[in-house]
Design an enzyme around this catalytic site. Sequence first.
Site, short mmCIF file in Angstrom:
data_model
loop_
_atom_site.label_atom_id
_atom_site.label_comp_id
_atom_site.label_asym_id
_atom_site.label_seq_id
_atom_site.Cartn_x
_atom_site.Cartn_y
_atom_site.Cartn_z
N CYS A 2 5.59 -2.54 8.43
CA CYS A 2 5.92 -1.22 8.99
C CYS A 2 5.68 -1.19 10.50
O CYS A 2 4.70 -1.73 11.00
CB CYS A 2 5.11 -0.13 8.29
SG CYS A 2 5.56 0.02 6.56
N SER A 61 -4.94 4.47 5.86
CA SER A 61 -3.87 3.61 6.33
C SER A 61 -3.91 3.60 7.85
O SER A 61 -4.36 4.56 8.48
CB SER A 61 -2.53 4.17 5.85
OG SER A 61 -1.47 3.62 6.61
N CYS A 92 1.85 -8.20 5.16
CA CYS A 92 1.45 -6.79 5.02
C CYS A 92 0.07 -6.60 4.38
O CYS A 92 -0.43 -7.46 3.67
CB CYS A 92 2.49 -6.06 4.18
SG CYS A 92 4.14 -6.06 4.92
N ASP A 93 -0.49 -5.44 4.67
CA ASP A 93 -1.63 -4.87 3.97
C ASP A 93 -2.81 -5.83 3.83
O ASP A 93 -3.28 -6.38 4.81
CB ASP A 93 -1.14 -4.30 2.62
CG ASP A 93 -0.10 -3.19 2.86
OD1 ASP A 93 -0.35 -2.34 3.71
OD2 ASP A 93 0.95 -3.20 2.21
N GLU A 137 -6.66 4.26 0.04
CA GLU A 137 -6.27 4.79 1.35
C GLU A 137 -5.90 6.26 1.20
O GLU A 137 -5.42 6.70 0.17
CB GLU A 137 -5.07 4.02 1.90
CG GLU A 137 -5.44 2.64 2.39
CD GLU A 137 -4.31 1.94 3.12
OE1 GLU A 137 -4.59 0.94 3.78
OE2 GLU A 137 -3.16 2.39 3.01
N ASP A 196 0.81 -1.22 0.00
CA ASP A 196 0.00 0.00 0.00
C ASP A 196 0.84 1.26 0.00
O ASP A 196 0.48 2.26 -0.62
CB ASP A 196 -0.93 0.01 1.22
CG ASP A 196 -2.12 -0.92 1.04
OD1 ASP A 196 -2.09 -1.73 0.10
OD2 ASP A 196 -3.08 -0.82 1.82
#
Length: 558
Positions: free
Chosen positions: A192, A472, A119-120, A446, A78
Site C-alpha cells: 500500500c 496500522s 507486506c505486513d 490492528e 492485514d
Amino acid sequence: MRSDAIKKGALKAPNRSLLRACGLKDEDFDKPFIGVANSYIDIIPGHFFLNEYAKIIKDEIRKNGCVPFEFNTIGVDDGIAMGHGGMLYSLPSREIIANSIESVMNAHQLDALICLPNCDKITPGMLMGALRVNVPTIFVSGGPMKAGMTKKGDKISLSSVFEAVGAYEAKKITEEEFKEIECKACPGGGSCSGMFTANSMNTLCEAMGIALEGNGTLLALTPQREELLRKAAKRICEIALDEKFKIKNIITKKAIQNALVVDMAMGGSSNTILHMLAIAREAGVKLDIKELNSISQNTAHIAKIAPSLNSVYMEDIHNAGGVRAVMAEISSRQEHLLELDALMINGKSLKEHLKGAKIEDENIIRKITNAYSSVGGLAVLFGNLATQGCVIKTAGITGERKFKGKAVCFNSQDEAIKGIMKGKVQKGCVCVIRYEGPKGGPGMQEMLSPTSLLMGMGLGADVALITDGRFSGATRGLSVGHISPEAAEGGLIALLEDGDEIEIDVDAYTIYANLSEEEIAKRKKEFVWVQKEVPSRWLRMYQKLVSNASKGAVLDME
C-alpha cells in the site's frame, strides 16, 4: 561450503540422488546453494506477482554460477484480515514465517539467502528467521503500489477507503463518491502506497544495509524494480561464501540505530517499534524501548508521507532522492545520529554509500532547517497507564499534542466499532480499547477500523484513542497503542472505568490516568480477567508463550 553437509562425500550419495531428482547435475554440486525465500500468495496485492519476481531472481542466480532453491512462506494481508476474527492471526503469522525460514535453511544447510517479502508481518518475520540462520542474506521487496487517483485528481490510498467508511456512515460523502474511493484507492500490485507498516519495514531494511538502494521506494511492477531484483541476485552470488556478510554482521547495534533514526525522520508506522524490538532480540542486540525517545528527541522529522500527509506517497519519496537522500541530509547536519561506519550488504560503509546523495525535491524531503518537527515521528510514552511504555505515531497527530479527556471503555475492538458508530464517543473523550494485546487478543489486532471511523466522522482532532492493541501504519489522529502491561496482565488499562480522566502529553512523553494510588489499589484487588474463549489451538499456544509489546511481542521461552 555450508551446503557440503548435504552434497559432499560417499555418505551423501542418497542426498545427491534426491537432489538429482530435482534437476541437479554433477557440476552443480561444486556451486553455492542459495535459498530464495518467496512470500508469494494470491490474496495479497503486494505479493500476487512475486512468483514472477522469483523467476527473475533464480535466473540471475544461475547466470552467476550458483544454484537457487525457491521455497515459500505464508502471508496474511492485514487490510483484508482486518475488522473480523481473522486479524487475530496477523501478528502470530510473524512467528510462523520466522520458523519456516529457519526450518528450510537449516534442514537443507543452504549457503546463503535472498528474501522476497513485501507486506505486513512478512518482512519482519523473514528478518527474524534469517537472523537465526545467520548466513549471507539480501532482502529485496516486491515494491510499493502506485498511489490511487480520483477523477478530481486527488491522490488516495487504502487509508482513504477506511476513512471513507466513517465519512459515508456520517453522511459526509455520497454512495457514488464512496464507491469511487473503493475502486480507485489501490490501482494495482504492490505494498500500500503510503508509509504504512510494509513500506516502513522495507525502508528500514534499506537503512540497515540489508537491502540495496531503492528497496523501500522503487515502485512495484516496473522495469526499474526488476533491475533491482537482478542486482540483488547477482550480489548474493558474490557474497554467498563470504562470512563477512553474514546477516548478523550487517544487522548490528549500529544498523539498528540507523534504522531507528530513519524511522523517526520519515515518521514510520508504530508497528516498526514492535518489530525492531523483536529483530534486535534475534540479532543479539540489546534494545530497551526507553532508548527510542532519545533517538526521537534528536532526530528531525523531514519526510511526511501518507497518511500523515495525503499528497505525498512512496513514489514521490523515491523521485525526491529516496532513503539515501534522507540519510544524507541527516548525516550532513546531525552526523552523530548515524553510525556511518556501519557495513552494508553492497560492501560499502554507510558513509561511502551516501556519497553524492542529495534531496531532489525539498517539498517532499525537507532540509533539517525546514523540518516538519525538530523531533521524530514516533514517541514512547510512560506513566501509570503504561509503566513499560506505549507507542504513538506523532507524525499522524491531527490535533493537539496534549489531551485530557474522560474515558469511554470498550473490552474489544468489535465493541468499540459498534460504540463509535452509535455515537458513544464524543468530542473530548478518550476511547479506550482493551483486551486486544498480544495475550488478551490473542494476537494484538490492528485498530485501523476504529481510528478511521473517528477520522471519517470528523472526530480525529477532538478525541484520543488508547489501546493495548496496535495500529496500522495508515492510522491518523492522537492514537496511542502497545500499552504495556496490557489489560490481560492486569495493567492499569484493565482497571479504567467510564468517566475516568486520562491525560496525554506527547511532548513530555507521558500518559496518566488521574486516579489516586488508593483507588488503583482497590480496583486491582477486585480485578479478575475473564479470559475469552479461544477456539484455535495455535492461538492458545501463542497466548501462553507471547510477551507483551514492550518486548516486541516475541514468544518467550524463558
